[in-house]
Design a protein around this motif. Structure first.
Motif, PDB file in Angstrom:
ATOM      1  N   CYS A   6       0.835  -1.201   0.000  1.00 34.99           N
ATOM      2  CA  CYS A   6       0.000   0.000   0.000  1.00 34.99           C
ATOM      3  C   CYS A   6       0.867   1.247   0.000  1.00 34.99           C
ATOM      4  CB  CYS A   6      -0.929   0.016   1.204  1.00 34.99           C
ATOM      5  SG  CYS A   6      -0.070   0.064   2.792  1.00 34.99           S
ATOM      6  N   CYS A   7       0.236   2.346  -0.347  1.00 35.58           N
ATOM      7  CA  CYS A   7       0.856   3.669  -0.222  1.00 35.58           C
ATOM      8  C   CYS A   7      -0.252   4.708  -0.252  1.00 35.58           C
ATOM      9  CB  CYS A   7       1.899   3.914  -1.309  1.00 35.58           C
ATOM     10  SG  CYS A   7       1.252   3.944  -2.988  1.00 35.58           S
ATOM     11  N   ILE A   8       0.116   5.925   0.034  1.00 34.22           N
ATOM     12  CA  ILE A   8      -0.828   7.036   0.087  1.00 34.22           C
ATOM     13  C   ILE A   8      -0.250   8.198  -0.706  1.00 34.22           C
ATOM     14  CG2 ILE A   8      -1.916   8.738   1.618  1.00 34.22           C
ATOM     15  CD1 ILE A   8      -1.855   6.640   3.823  1.00 34.22           C
ATOM     16  N   LEU A   9      -1.117   8.905  -1.421  1.00 32.66           N
ATOM     17  CA  LEU A   9      -0.731  10.152  -2.081  1.00 32.66           C
ATOM     18  C   LEU A   9      -1.432  11.298  -1.365  1.00 32.66           C
ATOM     19  CD1 LEU A   9      -0.985   9.165  -5.853  1.00 32.66           C
ATOM     20  CD2 LEU A   9       1.089   9.434  -4.472  1.00 32.66           C
ATOM     21  N   SER A  10      -0.644  12.264  -0.888  1.00 35.52           N
ATOM     22  CA  SER A  10      -1.173  13.434  -0.177  1.00 35.52           C
ATOM     23  C   SER A  10      -0.796  14.692  -0.943  1.00 35.52           C
ATOM     24  CB  SER A  10      -0.586  13.524   1.231  1.00 35.52           C
ATOM     25  OG  SER A  10      -0.910  12.385   1.984  1.00 35.52           O
ATOM     26  N   ARG A  11      -1.763  15.533  -1.182  1.00 34.56           N
ATOM     27  CA  ARG A  11      -1.530  16.789  -1.903  1.00 34.56           C
ATOM     28  C   ARG A  11      -0.597  17.688  -1.096  1.00 34.56           C
ATOM     29  NH1 ARG A  11      -3.313  22.005  -1.949  1.00 34.56           N
ATOM     30  NH2 ARG A  11      -3.631  22.958  -3.995  1.00 34.56           N
TER      31      ARG A  11
END
Length: 130
Positions: free
Chosen positions: A45-50
């Motif tokens: 998994c991973c997350i993209l944050s603005r």
């Protein structure tokens, strides 16, 4: 996803997630990786944050121990990059643990600035123009 991140990223450092920390992810893009052999189990998994209109940050990249070194991480990063491009971002950046710096370098990321400490361990800021 929280369980995987906790097992791979937090517990080894003696850390855990607070409800407040997790609540801040409500506007992020959460990405889960699965295999054809275990489609019911998230293996990465991973997350993209603005960050701003042009930049997105890759965060909380985790791959289950038994799936590391099998291309899962590379596939997740490639998918995350495609999602970032689709969302209109021009740059993907991250705070990479020093032990992962070589992995991201192989994927075209460049180190920006000196080593720094985050969550008690060394990191580097890394960036890639999309």
């Amino acid at each position: 996803m929280v369980s995987l991140r906790d097992a791979i990223l937090r517990k080894p450092l003696g850390l855990s997630f607070s409800p407040e920390y997790l609540a801040r992810e409500k506007d992020d893009i959460l990405i889960g990786g699965f295999t054809t052999t275990h489609p019911e189990r998230m293996v990465g998994c991973c997350i993209l944050s603005r960050v701003d209109n042009n930049t997105v940050q890759l965060r909380q990249m985790a791959v289950a121990n038994e799936y590391q070194q099998q291309g899962v991480g590379s596939d997740l990063v490639e998918f995350a990059e495609a999602q970032a491009i689709s969302a209109g971002y021009k740059t993907l950046m991250m705070h990479a643990r020093n032990v992962a710096q070589g992995f991201y370098t192989k994927l075209g990321y460049q180190t920006v600035g000196p080593e720094f400490e985050e969550v008690g361990i060394p990191h580097y800021e890394m960036r890639k123009n999309l």
